[in-house]
Design an enzyme around this catalytic site. Sequence first.
Site, PDB file in Angstrom:
ATOM      1  N   CYS A 185       0.802  -1.225   0.000  1.00  0.00           N
ATOM      2  CA  CYS A 185       0.000   0.000   0.000  1.00  0.00           C
ATOM      3  C   CYS A 185       0.833   1.272   0.000  1.00  0.00           C
ATOM      4  O   CYS A 185       0.327   2.346  -0.314  1.00  0.00           O
ATOM      5  CB  CYS A 185      -0.942   0.008   1.203  1.00  0.00           C
ATOM      6  SG  CYS A 185      -2.127  -1.350   1.206  1.00  0.00           S
ATOM      7  N   HIS A 202      -3.434   7.422   2.124  1.00  0.00           N
ATOM      8  CA  HIS A 202      -3.809   6.079   1.692  1.00  0.00           C
ATOM      9  C   HIS A 202      -5.190   5.764   2.227  1.00  0.00           C
ATOM     10  O   HIS A 202      -5.506   6.049   3.385  1.00  0.00           O
ATOM     11  CB  HIS A 202      -2.780   5.075   2.207  1.00  0.00           C
ATOM     12  CG  HIS A 202      -3.205   3.648   2.030  1.00  0.00           C
ATOM     13  ND1 HIS A 202      -3.684   3.166   0.832  1.00  0.00           N
ATOM     14  CD2 HIS A 202      -3.225   2.599   2.900  1.00  0.00           C
ATOM     15  CE1 HIS A 202      -3.973   1.895   0.971  1.00  0.00           C
ATOM     16  NE2 HIS A 202      -3.717   1.519   2.215  1.00  0.00           N
ATOM     17  N   ASN A 208     -10.069  -0.153  -0.246  1.00  0.00           N
ATOM     18  CA  ASN A 208      -8.614  -0.044  -0.219  1.00  0.00           C
ATOM     19  C   ASN A 208      -8.058  -0.554  -1.543  1.00  0.00           C
ATOM     20  O   ASN A 208      -8.044  -1.758  -1.793  1.00  0.00           O
ATOM     21  CB  ASN A 208      -8.052  -0.859   0.956  1.00  0.00           C
ATOM     22  CG  ASN A 208      -6.543  -0.751   1.085  1.00  0.00           C
ATOM     23  OD1 ASN A 208      -5.872  -0.190   0.235  1.00  0.00           O
ATOM     24  ND2 ASN A 208      -6.013  -1.309   2.153  1.00  0.00           N
TER      25      ASN A 208
END
Length: 350
Positions: free
Chosen positions: A145, A277, A307
């Site tokens: 990520c 994020h 996500n």
Amino acid sequence: MRGDTLSETIPDRPSTPLSDQNFPTSSPVQDIRPRARISGVGGCLPRQIVTNEDLAQRLETSDDWIRTRTGIRQRHIVSEGENAVSLAAQAARNALEQAGVGPQDVDAVIVATSTPDQVFPAVAVRVQAALGMRAGFGFDVSAACSGFIYALSTANAFIGTGMAKRVLVIGVEVFSRLLDWEDRATCVLFGDGAGAVLLEAGAAPGEGILSTHLHSDGTLGDLLYVDGAAGTGTNSVLKMQGREVFRHAVVRLAEAVDEALDANGLCGADIQWLVPHQANLRIIDGMAKRLALPAERVVVTVDRHANTSAASIPLALNEAVRDGRIRKGDLILMEALGGGLTWGSALLRY
């Protein structure tokens, strides 16, 4: 990441506007290296939308359960004819179009991904081919990520040393191919998509990429990982200790944000936009509170995208630029944490 209740909270950071601070009057050594700026942004989401209600029809879960813990209400999932290369290439085309630059004028393509279509060639060189690029170079970066922050920092270094003048930086993920769709603790969290920026030399002092800050701790690798490699077998499934990942995210992201601000002599009140994020709405809200940023100054897409790992920051940036929220001259803070564990931050003036 699951939003389990934790004793840890993100501590408030003192906020004193830059204009109220006193700095030394001595002149620093002039930096004559090329400075990088973002000249174009682009994004691409799969056509298929899967809502929480859709998942509740085949899992022991509910829309309320997912929203309360994560803030997610839907995600995009690839369907026939869509993959990492197709999403990344379209996001890149959109960024180039906004910048008014042709693919023949791009020196490099750097793709952040944990979900390539093939072990090799890299997604980046497949994107080169899709764009019609016959020169330059391309490679992939794997930092989960945090991948986009890592790729942005790498591209910035290439431009700073004069090795490239224009670099496409792309975050793309097809996490749907790594999920156990019977595990409600993980499969509800992720989505697919791609975001891209074109980074160019030519930023004036105080503009463009101001600093990037990268970290990793391999001793924490078993908190979030994938068995095997994408495309190599049936055992490539994401595993996560959600409570522990959440706990480390709270601490490490706060440290990375402080590092970026301190490196530039800034405080939370100086930031116009937080583009984080998009993993968990509680973490995003906690970081905004720590910086004393109102909700309208935080770009949030996790509710609609879930996500998307390395794609989440450039997708959020693309949305906020194209709808007019982020404008030229705005100061933007980015931060991310992912498997590895890896984490980092970037500060830029758009």
